[in-house]
Scaffold this active site. Structure first.
Site, mmCIF file in Angstrom:
data_model
loop_
_atom_site.group_PDB
_atom_site.id
_atom_site.type_symbol
_atom_site.label_atom_id
_atom_site.label_comp_id
_atom_site.label_asym_id
_atom_site.label_seq_id
_atom_site.Cartn_x
_atom_site.Cartn_y
_atom_site.Cartn_z
ATOM 1 N N HIS A 98 -6.080 2.828 -4.399
ATOM 2 C CA HIS A 98 -6.008 3.013 -2.941
ATOM 3 C C HIS A 98 -6.355 4.450 -2.551
ATOM 4 O O HIS A 98 -5.843 4.977 -1.577
ATOM 5 C CB HIS A 98 -4.612 2.635 -2.448
ATOM 6 C CG HIS A 98 -4.494 2.471 -0.948
ATOM 7 N ND1 HIS A 98 -5.442 1.806 -0.198
ATOM 8 C CD2 HIS A 98 -3.542 2.886 -0.073
ATOM 9 C CE1 HIS A 98 -5.066 1.816 1.071
ATOM 10 N NE2 HIS A 98 -3.932 2.468 1.186
ATOM 11 N N HIS B 191 -5.409 9.232 0.379
ATOM 12 C CA HIS B 191 -5.392 8.392 1.575
ATOM 13 C C HIS B 191 -6.287 8.961 2.674
ATOM 14 O O HIS B 191 -5.947 8.965 3.859
ATOM 15 C CB HIS B 191 -3.963 8.191 2.104
ATOM 16 C CG HIS B 191 -3.776 6.903 2.849
ATOM 17 N ND1 HIS B 191 -4.105 6.767 4.173
ATOM 18 C CD2 HIS B 191 -3.313 5.698 2.465
ATOM 19 C CE1 HIS B 191 -3.829 5.535 4.562
ATOM 20 N NE2 HIS B 191 -3.358 4.852 3.540
ATOM 21 N N HIS C 98 3.518 -2.436 3.158
ATOM 22 C CA HIS C 98 3.566 -1.074 2.621
ATOM 23 C C HIS C 98 4.891 -0.823 1.908
ATOM 24 O O HIS C 98 5.948 -1.210 2.406
ATOM 25 C CB HIS C 98 3.396 -0.043 3.743
ATOM 26 C CG HIS C 98 2.043 -0.083 4.391
ATOM 27 N ND1 HIS C 98 1.687 -1.073 5.284
ATOM 28 C CD2 HIS C 98 0.961 0.731 4.256
ATOM 29 C CE1 HIS C 98 0.430 -0.863 5.679
ATOM 30 N NE2 HIS C 98 -0.027 0.224 5.080
ATOM 31 N N ASP D 287 0.807 -1.216 0.000
ATOM 32 C CA ASP D 287 0.000 0.000 0.000
ATOM 33 C C ASP D 287 0.845 1.274 0.000
ATOM 34 O O ASP D 287 2.002 1.278 0.427
ATOM 35 C CB ASP D 287 -0.878 0.039 1.260
ATOM 36 C CG ASP D 287 -2.058 -0.911 1.184
ATOM 37 O OD1 ASP D 287 -2.097 -1.755 0.280
ATOM 38 O OD2 ASP D 287 -2.950 -0.796 2.060
#
Length: 237
Positions: free
Chosen positions: A109, A113, A203, A58
């Site tokens: 994604h 964020h 990540h 991510d």
């Protein structure tokens, strides 16, 4: 992990909502990378279970760590899912192109964020469309078969993502690498936590991810030697 809640406003929101309404009228199977209709069910396992595992990353792309991670994955011939953040793609389009060129799967994604837990469907749709556009600006005609909500705060997003042809992608193992605990600890968390059909949350962006890269370089050959096979998450819930 960042806590930005920036949202699309004004004329851009109107344009994206108009586009979203036209897209929502199109069958999900017409979207690139979507062979059948997506569902609102959150996928958190591989297609066939057993001793299979999917690696997902991510918050990238990140110029400090993503290229090195890509080197590791290429060396070990592992395909992963990269959950791309739209603003990061805009900053580093060349890395996004490399991710796609080397055969990895792309995932939306969000653009900035933001926590979508209490967003309206219209706000979510606008954000997802803006993120898709950013990804496809860097990688024309990109296949984006998955969406993952920041922080796992799904709210109304699973249904919106499915309408846009993206399967909501969760995870079954989070090793909490967003607070780097040391490479040895990350390796331990993966090896002790992995189970049949696991989708592992890692990540490559959002901070210093050098420990994650080092852990992946160690974990992949160790799991392989123990009989695990690396694959992708299930495509439908």
């Amino acid at each position: 992990m960042k806590t930005s809640r920036r949202r699309v406003r004004g004329p851009l929101l109107a344009v994206l909502l108009t586009l979203g309404l036209s897209l929502s009228a199109t069958p999900a199977s017409a979207f690139p990378g979507s062979p059948g209709p997506a569902t609102p069910d959150i996928v958190d396992s591989t297609e066939h279970g057993g001793r299979t595992v999917a690696l997902t990353f991510d918050d990238g792309p990140n110029p400090e760590d993503t290229p090195e991670l890509l080197d590791v994955l290429r060396r070990h011939r592992v395909r992963a899912v990269f959950c791309l953040q739209g603003d990061q793609v805009q900053r580093h389009p060349g890395i996004a192109r490399r991710i796609a060129r080397e055969g990895h799967t792309l995932c939306n994604h969000s653009m900035y964020h933001g926590d979508m837990g209490d967003w309206s469907e219209e706000e979510i749709r606008a954000d997802l469309l803006e993120t898709d556009a950013a990804i496809r600006e860097a990688v024309p005609f990109a296949r984006i078969p998955y969406f993952r909500a920041p922080y796992g705060s799904w709210g109304r997003s699973p249904g919106v993502a499915a309408d846009l042809g993206m399967q909501p992608l969760g995870w079954s193992l989070a090793v909490e690498d967003w607070v780097p605990p040391g490479t040895d600890e990350l390796v331990r968390r993966v090896e002790e936590g992995v189970g049949p059909g696991a989708v592992v949350l890692l990540h490559d962006g959002g901070g210093d991810r050098s420990q994650t890269v080092e852990a992946v370089a160690r974990v992949v050959p160790e799991l392989r030697s123990a009989g695990w096979r690396f694959t992708l998450p299930a495509r439908r819930g």
